[in-house]
Scaffold this motif. Sequence first.
Motif, PDB file in Angstrom:
ATOM      1  N   VAL A  11     -57.812  92.796  55.912  1.00 39.49           N
ATOM      2  CA  VAL A  11     -58.295  91.696  56.751  1.00 39.49           C
ATOM      3  C   VAL A  11     -59.800  91.812  56.956  1.00 39.49           C
ATOM      4  N   GLU A  12     -60.278  93.026  57.222  1.00 31.39           N
ATOM      5  CA  GLU A  12     -61.712  93.244  57.393  1.00 31.39           C
ATOM      6  C   GLU A  12     -62.483  92.864  56.136  1.00 31.39           C
ATOM      7  N   LEU A  13     -61.961  93.235  54.979  1.00 34.98           N
ATOM      8  CA  LEU A  13     -62.639  92.931  53.721  1.00 34.98           C
ATOM      9  C   LEU A  13     -62.684  91.430  53.462  1.00 34.98           C
ATOM     10  N   LEU A  14     -61.573  90.744  53.709  1.00 36.23           N
ATOM     11  CA  LEU A  14     -61.533  89.300  53.472  1.00 36.23           C
ATOM     12  C   LEU A  14     -62.426  88.552  54.462  1.00 36.23           C
ATOM     13  N   GLU A  15     -62.386  88.957  55.720  1.00 33.80           N
ATOM     14  CA  GLU A  15     -63.235  88.301  56.711  1.00 33.80           C
ATOM     15  C   GLU A  15     -64.707  88.606  56.456  1.00 33.80           C
ATOM     16  N   GLY A  16     -64.996  89.815  56.001  1.00 38.22           N
ATOM     17  CA  GLY A  16     -66.375  90.173  55.670  1.00 38.22           C
ATOM     18  C   GLY A  16     -66.890  89.392  54.473  1.00 38.22           C
ATOM     19  N   ALA A  17     -66.038  89.211  53.464  1.00 39.74           N
ATOM     20  CA  ALA A  17     -66.414  88.418  52.293  1.00 39.74           C
ATOM     21  C   ALA A  17     -66.672  86.971  52.692  1.00 39.74           C
ATOM     22  N   HIS A  18     -65.844  86.463  53.605  1.00 42.37           N
ATOM     23  CA  HIS A  18     -66.017  85.099  54.107  1.00 42.37           C
ATOM     24  C   HIS A  18     -67.375  84.948  54.795  1.00 42.37           C
ATOM     25  N   ALA A  19     -67.721  85.890  55.655  1.00 44.45           N
ATOM     26  CA  ALA A  19     -69.004  85.839  56.359  1.00 44.45           C
ATOM     27  C   ALA A  19     -70.171  85.932  55.381  1.00 44.45           C
ATOM     28  N   ALA A  20     -70.038  86.797  54.377  1.00 46.49           N
ATOM     29  CA  ALA A  20     -71.112  86.956  53.388  1.00 46.49           C
ATOM     30  C   ALA A  20     -71.309  85.685  52.581  1.00 46.49           C
ATOM     31  N   LEU A  21     -70.219  85.014  52.230  1.00 47.60           N
ATOM     32  CA  LEU A  21     -70.338  83.785  51.449  1.00 47.60           C
ATOM     33  C   LEU A  21     -70.873  82.645  52.311  1.00 47.60           C
ATOM     34  N   MET A  22     -70.486  82.601  53.568  1.00 48.17           N
ATOM     35  CA  MET A  22     -71.045  81.582  54.460  1.00 48.17           C
ATOM     36  C   MET A  22     -72.555  81.743  54.576  1.00 48.17           C
ATOM     37  N   ASP A  23     -73.021  82.979  54.634  1.00 50.96           N
ATOM     38  CA  ASP A  23     -74.463  83.228  54.677  1.00 50.96           C
ATOM     39  C   ASP A  23     -75.132  82.761  53.388  1.00 50.96           C
ATOM     40  N   ALA A  24     -74.476  82.995  52.267  1.00 51.08           N
ATOM     41  CA  ALA A  24     -75.047  82.634  50.965  1.00 51.08           C
ATOM     42  C   ALA A  24     -75.107  81.124  50.766  1.00 51.08           C
ATOM     43  N   LYS A  25     -74.302  80.383  51.512  1.00 50.64           N
ATOM     44  CA  LYS A  25     -74.268  78.926  51.346  1.00 50.64           C
ATOM     45  C   LYS A  25     -75.523  78.241  51.857  1.00 50.64           C
ATOM     46  N   SER A  26     -76.403  79.010  52.481  1.00 51.71           N
ATOM     47  CA  SER A  26     -77.688  78.450  52.895  1.00 51.71           C
ATOM     48  C   SER A  26     -78.598  78.190  51.695  1.00 51.71           C
ATOM     49  N   VAL A  27     -78.214  78.745  50.530  1.00 50.25           N
ATOM     50  CA  VAL A  27     -78.980  78.512  49.311  1.00 50.25           C
ATOM     51  C   VAL A  27     -78.867  77.035  48.932  1.00 50.25           C
ATOM     52  N   GLU A  28     -79.963  76.420  48.563  1.00 45.35           N
ATOM     53  CA  GLU A  28     -79.968  74.990  48.235  1.00 45.35           C
ATOM     54  C   GLU A  28     -78.978  74.682  47.111  1.00 45.35           C
ATOM     55  N   GLY A  29     -78.194  73.661  47.295  1.00 50.13           N
ATOM     56  CA  GLY A  29     -77.242  73.227  46.275  1.00 50.13           C
ATOM     57  C   GLY A  29     -75.926  73.961  46.302  1.00 50.13           C
ATOM     58  N   ALA A  30     -75.712  74.864  47.245  1.00 49.20           N
ATOM     59  CA  ALA A  30     -74.481  75.657  47.262  1.00 49.20           C
ATOM     60  C   ALA A  30     -73.607  75.339  48.466  1.00 49.20           C
ATOM     61  N   ASP A  31     -73.793  74.169  49.067  1.00 51.79           N
ATOM     62  CA  ASP A  31     -73.084  73.833  50.305  1.00 51.79           C
ATOM     63  C   ASP A  31     -71.570  73.865  50.145  1.00 51.79           C
ATOM     64  N   ASN A  32     -71.052  73.509  48.963  1.00 50.29           N
ATOM     65  CA  ASN A  32     -69.610  73.426  48.750  1.00 50.29           C
ATOM     66  C   ASN A  32     -69.044  74.695  48.119  1.00 50.29           C
ATOM     67  N   MET A  33     -69.831  75.742  48.088  1.00 52.49           N
ATOM     68  CA  MET A  33     -69.412  76.976  47.424  1.00 52.49           C
ATOM     69  C   MET A  33     -68.276  77.644  48.205  1.00 52.49           C
ATOM     70  N   HIS A  34     -67.161  77.936  47.505  1.00 44.42           N
ATOM     71  CA  HIS A  34     -66.053  78.648  48.118  1.00 44.42           C
ATOM     72  C   HIS A  34     -65.280  79.391  47.027  1.00 44.42           C
ATOM     73  N   ALA A  35     -64.312  80.197  47.436  1.00 42.68           N
ATOM     74  CA  ALA A  35     -63.599  81.029  46.458  1.00 42.68           C
ATOM     75  C   ALA A  35     -62.279  81.504  47.029  1.00 42.68           C
ATOM     76  N   THR A  36     -61.342  81.781  46.137  1.00 41.99           N
ATOM     77  CA  THR A  36     -60.137  82.502  46.504  1.00 41.99           C
ATOM     78  C   THR A  36     -60.446  83.999  46.475  1.00 41.99           C
ATOM     79  N   CYS A  37     -59.545  84.796  47.014  1.00 41.91           N
ATOM     80  CA  CYS A  37     -59.702  86.251  46.908  1.00 41.91           C
ATOM     81  C   CYS A  37     -58.347  86.924  47.060  1.00 41.91           C
ATOM     82  N   SER A  38     -58.029  87.805  46.130  1.00 41.38           N
ATOM     83  CA  SER A  38     -56.825  88.638  46.214  1.00 41.38           C
ATOM     84  C   SER A  38     -57.247  90.095  46.092  1.00 41.38           C
ATOM     85  N   ILE A  39     -56.661  90.928  46.937  1.00 39.68           N
ATOM     86  CA  ILE A  39     -57.014  92.353  46.984  1.00 39.68           C
ATOM     87  C   ILE A  39     -55.749  93.196  46.903  1.00 39.68           C
TER      88      ILE A  39
END
Length: 259
Positions: free
Chosen positions: A72-100
């Motif tokens: 849960v920590e890893l998935l929530e951490g990945a979510h937070a990291a990707l939300m931060d990365a979405k500030s990059v221009e043109g990446a507003d719709n960026m999302h992903a699945t994840c299986s661990i």
Amino acid sequence: MLAIDSAEQSNTGGRTRNEDFCGSWQNAQVACWCLSDGAGGHGSGDVASRLVVRYVLESFAAQPVVSAERIVELLEGAHAALMDAKSVEGADNMHATCSILLINRTESLVSWGHVGDSRIYLFRNGQLAFQTRDHSLVQTMIDAGYGDTAMIRTHPQRSLLTSAIGNSGELQVSVSGAPAPLAVGDVFLMCTDGWWEYVEEGLMQSALSESVNLQDWLTRMATVVMQTAEKGHDNFTGVAIAVRDDEDSPTTVMLPPGA
């Protein structure tokens, strides 16, 4: 102590860019495999999947604990990291699945978790014993009684997710619970929707029984995808992990992360 073998195969399919990514990290006691299927405008799906996998592997290496809470920590951490990365221009719709998938060799235990529709299957004694449930609109419809399981591969809206890394709103995470005991001969398959959409579970099982090693198993299934998928079909990626006694000979050569 148990020995673990693995193999992976990823293909761009009918697309020009591969937005799937996978990798693994392990030491003498524990191991982690991570698989992600990215999406987003301006080709940002591959950025998303790589960011997610690298975050999970680096974070697990810093604190290699096999538990549902750690997933849960890893998935929530990945979510937070990707939300931060979405500030990059043109990446507003960026999302992903994840299986661990996490394995503790010394204690013969396994835990797994996921967000989205990239799946994890467990085959025990050659039979399908478990598969994850997708976080998707179609799975929600099936659960509510508005159709049968055949819809999961045929419905026009089968790719719409109800939860994904990087999406706004509450993150839905599914985990396996307390670490489960492993058995010698257990085989796991982690795969993106571009893989399982064309390879039904019965075929996965029969191909496993006919295969000489993990790479052969993946190749047999990948061949089915290439032969049956429609033109322009999605990227598809599969990761196979097998548990054996440390004294047995390996079933395949361990591949490097992201190979």
